[in-house]
Design a protein around this motif. Structure first.
Motif, PDB file in Angstrom:
ATOM      1  N   CYS A  11       4.526  -5.438  12.190  1.00 20.90           N
ATOM      2  CA  CYS A  11       3.259  -5.755  11.936  1.00 20.90           C
ATOM      3  C   CYS A  11       2.772  -5.257  10.807  1.00 20.90           C
ATOM      4  O   CYS A  11       1.621  -5.673  10.093  1.00 20.90           O
ATOM      5  N   GLU A  12       3.174  -4.179  10.256  1.00 22.51           N
ATOM      6  CA  GLU A  12       2.731  -3.244   8.898  1.00 22.51           C
ATOM      7  C   GLU A  12       2.774  -4.364   7.862  1.00 22.51           C
ATOM      8  O   GLU A  12       1.992  -4.435   6.795  1.00 22.51           O
ATOM      9  N   SER A  13       4.096  -5.127   7.539  1.00 23.21           N
ATOM     10  CA  SER A  13       4.096  -6.034   6.738  1.00 23.21           C
ATOM     11  C   SER A  13       3.169  -7.231   6.795  1.00 23.21           C
ATOM     12  O   SER A  13       2.518  -7.494   5.614  1.00 23.21           O
ATOM     13  N   ALA A  14       2.893  -7.630   7.798  1.00 22.89           N
ATOM     14  CA  ALA A  14       2.038  -8.782   8.038  1.00 22.89           C
ATOM     15  C   ALA A  14       0.735  -8.325   7.780  1.00 22.89           C
ATOM     16  O   ALA A  14      -0.070  -9.216   7.206  1.00 22.89           O
ATOM     17  N   GLU A  42       0.823  -0.967   0.011  1.00 21.05           N
ATOM     18  CA  GLU A  42       0.088  -0.081   0.152  1.00 21.05           C
ATOM     19  C   GLU A  42       0.941   1.216   0.066  1.00 21.05           C
ATOM     20  O   GLU A  42       1.899   1.273   0.771  1.00 21.05           O
ATOM     21  N   GLY A  43       0.478   2.143  -0.715  1.00 26.15           N
ATOM     22  CA  GLY A  43       1.199   3.494  -1.042  1.00 26.15           C
ATOM     23  C   GLY A  43       2.786   3.294  -1.643  1.00 26.15           C
ATOM     24  O   GLY A  43       3.470   4.405  -1.702  1.00 26.15           O
ATOM     25  N   GLY A  44       2.761   2.049  -2.318  1.00 26.72           N
ATOM     26  CA  GLY A  44       4.042   1.669  -3.109  1.00 26.72           C
ATOM     27  C   GLY A  44       5.247   1.363  -2.132  1.00 26.72           C
ATOM     28  O   GLY A  44       6.207   1.356  -2.909  1.00 26.72           O
ATOM     29  N   PHE A  83       0.245  -8.042   4.097  1.00 25.21           N
ATOM     30  CA  PHE A  83       0.096  -9.380   3.595  1.00 25.21           C
ATOM     31  C   PHE A  83      -1.363 -10.073   3.754  1.00 25.21           C
ATOM     32  O   PHE A  83      -1.742 -10.914   2.978  1.00 25.21           O
ATOM     33  N   LEU A  84      -1.991  -9.653   5.000  1.00 20.56           N
ATOM     34  CA  LEU A  84      -3.295 -10.218   4.998  1.00 20.56           C
ATOM     35  C   LEU A  84      -4.321  -9.357   4.350  1.00 20.56           C
ATOM     36  O   LEU A  84      -5.538  -9.921   4.396  1.00 20.56           O
ATOM     37  N   GLY A  85      -3.893  -8.385   3.436  1.00 17.24           N
ATOM     38  CA  GLY A  85      -4.966  -7.640   2.858  1.00 17.24           C
ATOM     39  C   GLY A  85      -5.431  -6.550   3.497  1.00 17.24           C
ATOM     40  O   GLY A  85      -6.540  -5.807   3.320  1.00 17.24           O
ATOM     41  N   LEU A  86      -4.929  -6.397   4.676  1.00 15.79           N
ATOM     42  CA  LEU A  86      -5.439  -5.401   5.689  1.00 15.79           C
ATOM     43  C   LEU A  86      -4.493  -4.189   5.705  1.00 15.79           C
ATOM     44  O   LEU A  86      -4.389  -3.261   6.802  1.00 15.79           O
ATOM     45  N   GLY A  87      -3.705  -3.784   4.671  1.00 11.16           N
ATOM     46  CA  GLY A  87      -2.688  -2.657   4.584  1.00 11.16           C
ATOM     47  C   GLY A  87      -3.309  -1.309   4.249  1.00 11.16           C
ATOM     48  O   GLY A  87      -2.597  -0.433   4.457  1.00 11.16           O
TER      49      GLY A  87
END
Length: 470
Positions: free
Chosen positions: A370-373, A121-123, A376-380
């Protein structure tokens, strides 16, 4: 439920991870040709880099400081003291050994995180174990389990533990009520984490060198002012590690106690193989532009955390003469007693301040993973990320007020599961790490600045975002 969690922790931390982390570290050390020793200077070159900056990522130095923010926590102050108390001076030798092999594990997992990173998200770059499990092994469901475990343990519960340490230290040293500490800490944390990865990186690149540098300077001063006693302390460490002499152990005594406590301290502190640091390693723009470059950076992080910061605590305690397995003084109190011996009343105050910096940076570092996790879960996206940040702040306040053992045991089980998943994944992908390492080293030997082109390695192309490595 409590019995089940206790059983899982016994299995994970008593057998699987203690031996698994050591075995994997030794495996990568041998398979990569002792990469952490032969290419030690490369670690510094990769941190410094040429200054080139890819706007999709953070700098190699920022990635190092964010990972150190998480690694260097209260365990470096209290945990080392506990290892000495239970295992005796010999525990420090085994702490060194596990860090030396752990550097190879850290290199491997962060190299993989770089190779399989994506634009989130956000590049901004995102990656980590969940991504190389999904893209490299083709097991996205297992990556999802890993991500959930990471968020629960590092993002939430362990941050409550760090907040609890700060609250205890400030109440003991300055008489500050725990609620006030929790609220103040939540405000500071919110200012940083609501700015996202880039804000966390900016804070870490200034605060982490300051806090670690100040701590190491105190240790150097203690060494210089007690230089005549240093050879004897070193001799005691080696003698105790192998069961020689009267100082062969702490409370438990013996070689086994020294080895077990030193190994645990090293593993818990440097996090090599846990699958945490690769999440921030993936967000870096490596310099040179090669996956192995960030692997070298994160290997240096293990060296700094354990070989420098943990050793600093151990040396200050051993040179003070306050270590006594019969008096029950251990943890933070033991470190405070040691610094009080060396620096008077300032010593106890300094420990409280050090705990604040070490624990606060651990909170923002843990959150960064946690932001990467979440991505990955589509919750970014903004909504879920804001929800996670708010929950982190609530856990900081809650953690400052109380410690509930069952919740912390659950976090240990969660981290044990994620570490087990990560170890299996990096061993399964070890052939790729070998290929990348050989490519990097060959280019260095040819006098070139290493640069990775995925088109030259079609066998590695599956799951790799070609645009990043063209």
């Amino acid at each position: 439920m409590t019995a089940l969690i206790g059983f899982l922790n016994t299995i994970f931390w008593g057998y699987v991870l203690i031996y698994g982390l050591l075995a994997v570290g030794a495996y990568f050390t041998i398979r990569l040709g002792f990469v952490q020793f032969r290419h030690f200077p490369e670690m510094f070159r990769c941190v410094i880099g040429s200054g080139a900056q890819d706007r999709a990522g953070i700098s190699p130095f920022q990635a190092l400081t964010v990972s150190l923010a998480s690694r260097v926590g209260t365990g470096n102050i209290a945990g080392v003291a506990v290892a000495l108390y239970l295992g005796g001076p010999g525990a420090i030798f085994w702490m060194w050994m596990v860090a030396l092999v752990g550097m190879a594990t850290a290199y491997a997992e962060s190299t993989l995180a770089q190779l399989y990173k994506t634009h989130g998200e956000g590049g901004i770059y995102r990656g980590g174990p969940a991504f190389y499990i999904a893209r490299g092994l083709g097991l996205p469901w297992l990556g999802a389990i890993f991500s959930v475990c990471l968020i629960l343990s590092f993002g939430l519960v362990f941050n409550a533990v760090q907040a609890n340490s700060i609250a205890d230290a400030f109440q003991g040293a300055f008489g500050v009520p725990k609620l006030a500490t929790g609220l103040g800490l939540a405000v500071l944390t919110g200012i940083v984490i609501f700015g996202g990865i880039r804000q966390i990186a900016r804070v870490a690149e200034y605060v982490v060198p300051f806090m670690a540098g100040a701590y190491l300077l105190l240790a150097i001063w203690v060494l210089l002012t007690n230089i005549a006693a240093v050879p004897g302390v070193l001799a005691t460490i080696f003698a105790s590690a192998f069961g020689f002499g009267p100082a062969a152990g702490g409370v438990a005594g013996g070689i086994a106690a020294a080895a077990l406590n030193g190994i645990k301290r090293g593993l818990f502190s440097n996090e090599a193989g846990m699958g945490s640091a690769p999440n921030i390693a993936a967000t870096a723009s490596p310099d040179p532009h090669h996956p192995s470059s960030q692997g070298f950076v994160q290997a240096l992080g293990v060296f700094i955390d354990t070989l420098l910061v943990c050793t600093a605590t151990a040396i200050m305690i051993l040179l003070s003469g306050v270590l006594d397995p019969t008096n029950g003084v251990t943890g933070t109190a033991l470190t405070q007693a040691a610094l009080t011996h060396h620096f008077g009343s300032f010593g106890a105050t300094f420990v409280a301040i050090a705990i604040f910096f070490f624990a606060f940076t651990s909170i923002i570092g843990n959150y960064a993973y946690c932001e990467s996790a979440m991505d990955f879960l589509g919750l970014g996206k903004r909504g879920p990320i804001t929800g996670l940040r708010s929950l982190v702040l609530l856990m900081v306040i809650w953690g400052a007020l109380q410690a509930v053992a069952t919740v912390f045991d659950f976090a240990d089980a969660s981290m044990g599961l994620m570490a087990t998943i990560n170890l299996i994944a990096i061993v399964a992908l070890s052939g790729i790490v070998v290929t990348l390492t050989r490519d990097y080293v060959a280019q260095r030997k040819a006098g070139k600045l290493p640069h990775f082109h995925i088109a030259q390695h079609p066998g590695l192309a599956k799951g790799v975002e070609a645009e990043i490595w063209k």
